[in-house]
Enzyme design. Structure first.
Site, PDB file in Angstrom:
ATOM      1  N   ARG A  66      31.213  40.285  40.204  1.00 54.55           N
ATOM      2  CA  ARG A  66      31.770  40.311  38.849  1.00 54.55           C
ATOM      3  C   ARG A  66      30.817  39.711  37.830  1.00 54.55           C
ATOM      4  O   ARG A  66      30.895  40.017  36.654  1.00 54.55           O
ATOM      5  CB  ARG A  66      33.139  39.643  38.802  1.00 54.55           C
ATOM      6  N   GLU A 103      32.700  27.590  52.043  1.00 52.84           N
ATOM      7  CA  GLU A 103      33.766  26.839  52.695  1.00 52.84           C
ATOM      8  C   GLU A 103      33.891  27.219  54.166  1.00 52.84           C
ATOM      9  O   GLU A 103      34.134  26.381  55.024  1.00 52.84           O
ATOM     10  CB  GLU A 103      35.078  27.096  51.953  1.00 52.84           C
TER      11      GLU A 103
END
Length: 179
Positions: A66, A103
């Site tokens: 994006r 993560e």
């Protein structure tokens, strides 16, 4: 950007952003910016606000994926070119490559090491979300490896609880909406 206009931009983002509970896993409240970018007023508001962050740059760099959309729109507003910072393996060699931790694993970003000259360019680094900061920090490292100076970073949404700013101590990062 003044406090009033910053509040107005944040209000537009908040009004259009979709929140999806338990995605991508239980307990996560996913913030979906797709409706913001699909709305003409939302896209224009976000583009103008991101362009105001660093109006005196030579290039805008957008992070996959994006960030490509946002970076291109901001570059048009600023009258500059745009550099797409790609996920690993999408560009022909030679490339500058940076691997960073996520993560749940790791990822790699790349930019061309040939075919364009970054040395001495002042760059605005744009992405949609600042979460843990790894992606944006990797983008800064790549651009600096190519000889550019990242004068500022800008994101639409910052997830403040994840403390991504701590990985960007030398970059002024502007977030249009912080949750």
């Amino acid at each position: 950007m003044s406090d009033a206009s910053h509040a107005d931009v944040a209000a537009v983002i908040k009004s259009l952003m979709r929140e999806v509970p338990d995605f991508p896993e239980p307990g996560i409240q996913f913030k979906d910016l797709t409706p913001v970018l699909a709305d003409a007023r939302g896209l224009a508001t976000v583009t103008d606000a991101l362009a105001a962050v660093a109006p005196d740059v030579d290039l805008v760099a957008g992070i996959d994926a994006r960030g490509f959309l946002l970076g291109a729109a901001v570059a048009i507003r600023l009258g500059t070119g745009v550099l797409a910072i790609r996920k690993g393996g999408k560009l022909p060699p030679p490339v500058h490559r940076e691997t960073y931790d996520l993560e749940y694993g790791s990822a790699t970003l790349e930019i061309p090491a040939d075919g364009m000259q970054l040395t001495g360019l002042r760059v605005l680094l744009v992405d949609d979300v600042l979460a843990t900061g790894g992606t944006m920090a990797a983008g800064v490292t790549l651009l600096e490896a190519g000889g550019a100076t990242v004068t500022a970073g800008a994101v639409v949404l910052e997830l403040a609880a994840l403390d991504g700013r701590s990985k960007l101590p030398d970059v002024a990062v502007t977030s249009l909406y912080v949750v």
